[in-house]
Design an enzyme around this catalytic site. Structure first.
Site, PDB file in Angstrom:
ATOM      1  CB  VAL A 111      -0.924   0.032   1.231  1.00  0.00           C
ATOM      2  CG1 VAL A 111      -1.841   1.248   1.178  1.00  0.00           C
ATOM      3  CG2 VAL A 111      -1.730  -1.263   1.333  1.00  0.00           C
ATOM      4  CD  GLU A 112       4.855   1.414  -2.780  1.00  0.00           C
ATOM      5  OE1 GLU A 112       5.745   2.285  -2.732  1.00  0.00           O
ATOM      6  OE2 GLU A 112       5.096   0.191  -2.925  1.00  0.00           O
TER       7      GLU A 112
END
Length: 254
Positions: A141-142
């Protein structure tokens, strides 16, 4: 009368050359300073973090897992999928070679903010098949590589749907992110979830984490070019407990 560049006085040409040289010097000095001071890996105490590993994708080319293991690395996170339709072309061969070499395996999926969570889980599961990775499944998740127009609440909702679907099928789930991504998307929505954190300081985050990606430019035998280096947060005994499934608050044990 117009004059071209080469008809200018010598002092003007020298001044222009000096100016160009200074600009190029500042650019290269800035790049050197960033690589040296801003992205240099921190010292990772081998007594405190004795278990080391890598993470790879097709970007790393043909990886010799036997040589990686012989170089002292014990685990590898392997990219499988991204979004709802992308599959890493080297996933299967990387996974099979890692298992054969005796490396502990983890599988990761790059999460797309603009796609449905369950659909992303289905894409991942098609690639995973019957595999049960030792380190579970990681959702990356980025912000980088994602649109910035999706509301935070929508992103967290889609993440929740993906996690719940994977848990329903018995998969152990962990999150990967950097400091900003953790505090923006994960800290309040998934408290206590196992975390693989990316950071370049000796204290990467003010929260508990299970794995630490501390270097993007590592050199490992069996891999051409740079590779990400990681450490497990804990002792050998804690490593064994992790592998046996004692630290998974967000999934059922196998």
């Amino acid at each position: 009368m117009k004059t071209n560049f080469f008809n200018r006085p010598l002092k003007d040409l020298i001044a222009a050359a000096v100016f160009l040289f200074v600009c190029l010097f500042l650019v290269f000095a800035g790049i050197w300073a960033y690589k040296t001071f801003m992205s240099s890996p921190p010292y990772v105490d081998p007594e405190r973090y004795p278990v080391r590993g890598i993470d790879i994708s097709a970007h790393n080319g043909n990886v010799d897992m036997e040589r990686v293991a012989a170089d002292g690395y014990e685990f590898v996170f392997i990219k499988a999928t991204e979004g709802v339709d992308f599959k890493d072309r080297n996933f299967r061969v990387n996974y099979d070679k890692a298992e054969k070499a005796g490396l502990k395996t983890g599988i990761y999926h790059f999460f797309r903010f603009d796609r449905d969570g369950v659909e992303q889980a289905l894409n991942l599961l098609k690639a995973v098949g019957k595999r049960r990775p030792d380190l579970g499944i990681v959702i990356d998740v980025e912000k980088a590589g994602n649109p910035d127009s999706i509301p935070k609440e929508k992103i967290q909702s889609r993440l929740t749907h993906m996690v719940e679907y994977l848990n329903l099928l018995g998969h152990r789930v962990m999150f990967y992110s950097n400091r900003d991504g953790y505090y923006e998307y994960l800290a309040d929505a998934f408290p206590g979830a196992p975390l693989w954190i990316c950071g370049f300081s000796e204290n990467p985050i003010h929260a508990e984490w299970s794995f630490w990606q501390f270097n993007h430019r590592g050199e490992v035998d069996g891999i051409e070019g740079d590779v990400d280096l990681n450490a497990f947060c804990g002792s050998r005994e804690e490593w064994q407990n992790f592998l046996e499934g004692d630290i998974w608050p967000y999934s059922d044990k196998d």
